[in-house]
Write a protein that holds these residues in place. Sequence first.
Motif, PDB file in Angstrom:
ATOM      1  N   LYS A  25      -9.536 -11.865 -33.531  1.00  0.00           N
ATOM      2  CA  LYS A  25      -8.476 -11.191 -32.775  1.00  0.00           C
ATOM      3  C   LYS A  25      -8.340 -11.814 -31.381  1.00  0.00           C
ATOM      4  O   LYS A  25      -9.326 -12.110 -30.720  1.00  0.00           O
ATOM      5  N   VAL A  26      -7.090 -12.024 -30.962  1.00  0.00           N
ATOM      6  CA  VAL A  26      -6.825 -12.544 -29.622  1.00  0.00           C
ATOM      7  C   VAL A  26      -7.092 -11.414 -28.622  1.00  0.00           C
ATOM      8  O   VAL A  26      -6.455 -10.367 -28.674  1.00  0.00           O
ATOM      9  N   LEU A  27      -8.066 -11.636 -27.739  1.00  0.00           N
ATOM     10  CA  LEU A  27      -8.441 -10.620 -26.761  1.00  0.00           C
ATOM     11  C   LEU A  27      -7.691 -10.775 -25.449  1.00  0.00           C
ATOM     12  O   LEU A  27      -7.394  -9.793 -24.772  1.00  0.00           O
ATOM     13  N   ASP A  28      -7.412 -12.014 -25.080  1.00  0.00           N
ATOM     14  CA  ASP A  28      -6.759 -12.281 -23.801  1.00  0.00           C
ATOM     15  C   ASP A  28      -6.162 -13.683 -23.862  1.00  0.00           C
ATOM     16  O   ASP A  28      -6.652 -14.540 -24.596  1.00  0.00           O
ATOM     17  N   ARG A  46       4.570 -16.188 -25.713  1.00  0.00           N
ATOM     18  CA  ARG A  46       5.130 -15.351 -26.791  1.00  0.00           C
ATOM     19  C   ARG A  46       4.548 -15.757 -28.147  1.00  0.00           C
ATOM     20  O   ARG A  46       4.211 -14.910 -28.968  1.00  0.00           O
ATOM     21  N   ALA A  47       4.392 -17.053 -28.369  1.00  0.00           N
ATOM     22  CA  ALA A  47       3.834 -17.539 -29.637  1.00  0.00           C
ATOM     23  C   ALA A  47       2.407 -17.032 -29.835  1.00  0.00           C
ATOM     24  O   ALA A  47       2.040 -16.574 -30.919  1.00  0.00           O
ATOM     25  N   VAL A  48       1.592 -17.086 -28.782  1.00  0.00           N
ATOM     26  CA  VAL A  48       0.221 -16.598 -28.886  1.00  0.00           C
ATOM     27  C   VAL A  48       0.213 -15.089 -29.105  1.00  0.00           C
ATOM     28  O   VAL A  48      -0.523 -14.570 -29.945  1.00  0.00           O
ATOM     29  N   SER A  49       1.058 -14.383 -28.376  1.00  0.00           N
ATOM     30  CA  SER A  49       1.138 -12.926 -28.505  1.00  0.00           C
ATOM     31  C   SER A  49       1.526 -12.514 -29.919  1.00  0.00           C
ATOM     32  O   SER A  49       0.945 -11.597 -30.499  1.00  0.00           O
TER      33      SER A  49
END
Length: 75
Positions: A25-28, A46-49
């Motif tokens: 999971k992307v944390l930051d 936006r792509a990472v989000s």
Amino acid sequence: KHWSPPPVQGEHLVRVRVRVGDDGKVLDYAIDTASGVAEVDAAALRAVSQAGAMPVPPAGAARDIVLSFTVRGGQ
């Protein structure tokens, strides 16, 4: 998959630093190196989000990674 860059002139590179949890999971995330074009930087964030998760890192692997996004426009 989620990278949808804006139309630009020339070539622009943005790097995004991403912290990934043990489960992928992307944390930051934040801009590491800006492209100089606000729309390109926003598209990379936006792509990472929208990605939401990365592959689960192997045990002992770095949890901070840097992703590079390049957009090339007409000259």
